[in-house]
Design a protein around this motif. Structure first.
Motif, PDB file in Angstrom:
ATOM      1  N   PRO A  81       0.809  -1.225   0.000  1.00 26.10           N
ATOM      2  CA  PRO A  81       0.000   0.000   0.000  1.00 26.10           C
ATOM      3  C   PRO A  81       0.843   1.276   0.000  1.00 26.10           C
ATOM      4  O   PRO A  81       0.495   2.250  -0.673  1.00 26.10           O
ATOM      5  CB  PRO A  81      -0.813  -0.127   1.290  1.00 26.10           C
ATOM      6  N   GLU A  82       1.958   1.261   0.712  1.00 25.57           N
ATOM      7  CA  GLU A  82       2.803   2.460   0.744  1.00 25.57           C
ATOM      8  C   GLU A  82       3.445   2.717  -0.617  1.00 25.57           C
ATOM      9  O   GLU A  82       3.511   3.860  -1.084  1.00 25.57           O
ATOM     10  CB  GLU A  82       3.888   2.325   1.822  1.00 25.57           C
ATOM     11  N   ALA A  83       3.890   1.645  -1.284  1.00 23.99           N
ATOM     12  CA  ALA A  83       4.481   1.795  -2.613  1.00 23.99           C
ATOM     13  C   ALA A  83       3.434   2.268  -3.620  1.00 23.99           C
ATOM     14  O   ALA A  83       3.732   3.048  -4.526  1.00 23.99           O
ATOM     15  CB  ALA A  83       5.098   0.479  -3.065  1.00 23.99           C
ATOM     16  N   ARG A  84       2.205   1.817  -3.441  1.00 20.39           N
ATOM     17  CA  ARG A  84       1.105   2.242  -4.320  1.00 20.39           C
ATOM     18  C   ARG A  84       0.874   3.751  -4.185  1.00 20.39           C
ATOM     19  O   ARG A  84       0.763   4.469  -5.183  1.00 20.39           O
ATOM     20  CB  ARG A  84      -0.156   1.469  -3.940  1.00 20.39           C
ATOM     21  N   LEU A  85       0.813   4.253  -2.948  1.00 26.56           N
ATOM     22  CA  LEU A  85       0.632   5.680  -2.737  1.00 26.56           C
ATOM     23  C   LEU A  85       1.816   6.471  -3.289  1.00 26.56           C
ATOM     24  O   LEU A  85       1.641   7.508  -3.947  1.00 26.56           O
ATOM     25  CB  LEU A  85       0.455   5.976  -1.244  1.00 26.56           C
ATOM     26  N   SER A  86       3.026   5.962  -3.060  1.00 20.62           N
ATOM     27  CA  SER A  86       4.228   6.630  -3.586  1.00 20.62           C
ATOM     28  C   SER A  86       4.175   6.748  -5.100  1.00 20.62           C
ATOM     29  O   SER A  86       4.502   7.795  -5.667  1.00 20.62           O
ATOM     30  CB  SER A  86       5.491   5.858  -3.189  1.00 20.62           C
ATOM     31  N   GLU A  87       3.755   5.673  -5.758  1.00 20.53           N
ATOM     32  CA  GLU A  87       3.693   5.673  -7.221  1.00 20.53           C
ATOM     33  C   GLU A  87       2.651   6.672  -7.724  1.00 20.53           C
ATOM     34  O   GLU A  87       2.888   7.407  -8.693  1.00 20.53           O
ATOM     35  CB  GLU A  87       3.389   4.263  -7.728  1.00 20.53           C
ATOM     36  N   LEU A  88       1.496   6.708  -7.073  1.00 21.73           N
ATOM     37  CA  LEU A  88       0.471   7.682  -7.465  1.00 21.73           C
ATOM     38  C   LEU A  88       1.004   9.108  -7.331  1.00 21.73           C
ATOM     39  O   LEU A  88       0.862   9.919  -8.255  1.00 21.73           O
ATOM     40  CB  LEU A  88      -0.771   7.525  -6.589  1.00 21.73           C
ATOM     41  N   LEU A  89       1.614   9.402  -6.200  1.00 21.99           N
ATOM     42  CA  LEU A  89       2.134  10.752  -5.971  1.00 21.99           C
ATOM     43  C   LEU A  89       3.213  11.113  -6.982  1.00 21.99           C
ATOM     44  O   LEU A  89       3.192  12.198  -7.575  1.00 21.99           O
ATOM     45  CB  LEU A  89       2.680  10.868  -4.550  1.00 21.99           C
TER      46      LEU A  89
END
Length: 197
Positions: A81-89
């Motif tokens: 989930p953290e990598a997903r948010l990082s990628e979106l940002l």
């Protein structure tokens, strides 16, 4: 913008720049034609009016953002989930940096479109917001149960939506570094949500 010719993309980019610099109401079709190196009748060959140009600029920009959300969501099962948010940002900030004029036009001039033309753009915006909310809920599930997913998502957009006015990727912070900074600020604040609520 599949099915759009290179000339049409150039026309939309030029119109976005003029709208961003002069404001949509302050830009005439004559000015647009001159900036595009076209006669006014030739410009009308591509678009029926100025509102159509505005609608196409906004739709293309938000569709690009919605497509990014879909791409990142499609890979959600294969990442944290953290990598997903990082990628979106990271990806959003890169788009914002490369589409400063389009983003300004979307945030400042969408109101000039008739309601039916705004509706499709608003639907895409909701898709983007929902995609970020889902990513945040995957990271902190209680955001959903406590009905905080949308407020936190909108606070996040409050942090990133205006970066195009000051952030330069070639400056001291890259898009990735800025994304990490935003994520750090957001995640560092999540534990305090209980007290704030």
């Amino acid at each position: 913008m599949s099915g759009v010719t290179a000339r049409e993309r150039e026309l939309l980019a030029t119109a976005a720049q003029l709208f961003a610099q002069q404001g949509y109401p302050g830009t005439s079709m004559s000015q647009l034609a001159a900036a595009c190196g076209l006669s006014k009748p030739a410009l009308y060959h591509y678009v029926p009016d100025k509102a159509e140009l505005l609608a196409r600029i906004c739709e293309a920009h938000v569709e690009k953002l919605a497509a990014l959300v879909r791409e990142v969501e499609a890979q959600a099962q294969a990442t944290t989930p953290e990598a997903r948010l990082s990628e979106l940002l990271r990806r959003f900030l890169a788009v914002y940096g490369g589409a400063r004029h389009e983003h300004r036009v979307l945030t400042e001039d969408l109101k000039f479109l008739p309601a039916p033309r705004q509706q499709r753009i608003r639907e895409l915006e909701r898709e983007v917001v929902n995609g970020f909310a889902a990513a945040l809920c995957a990271l902190q599930p209680r955001l959903d149960s406590e009905r905080l997913a949308k407020p936190v998502t909108m606070l996040l957009f409050g942090m990133i939506n205006w970066t195009y006015t000051w952030h330069r990727p070639e400056g001291p912070l890259s898009d990735t570094q800025l994304a990490d900074l935003v994520k750090g600020l957001l995640l560092g604040g999540l534990p305090a949500l209980g007290q704030a609520a």
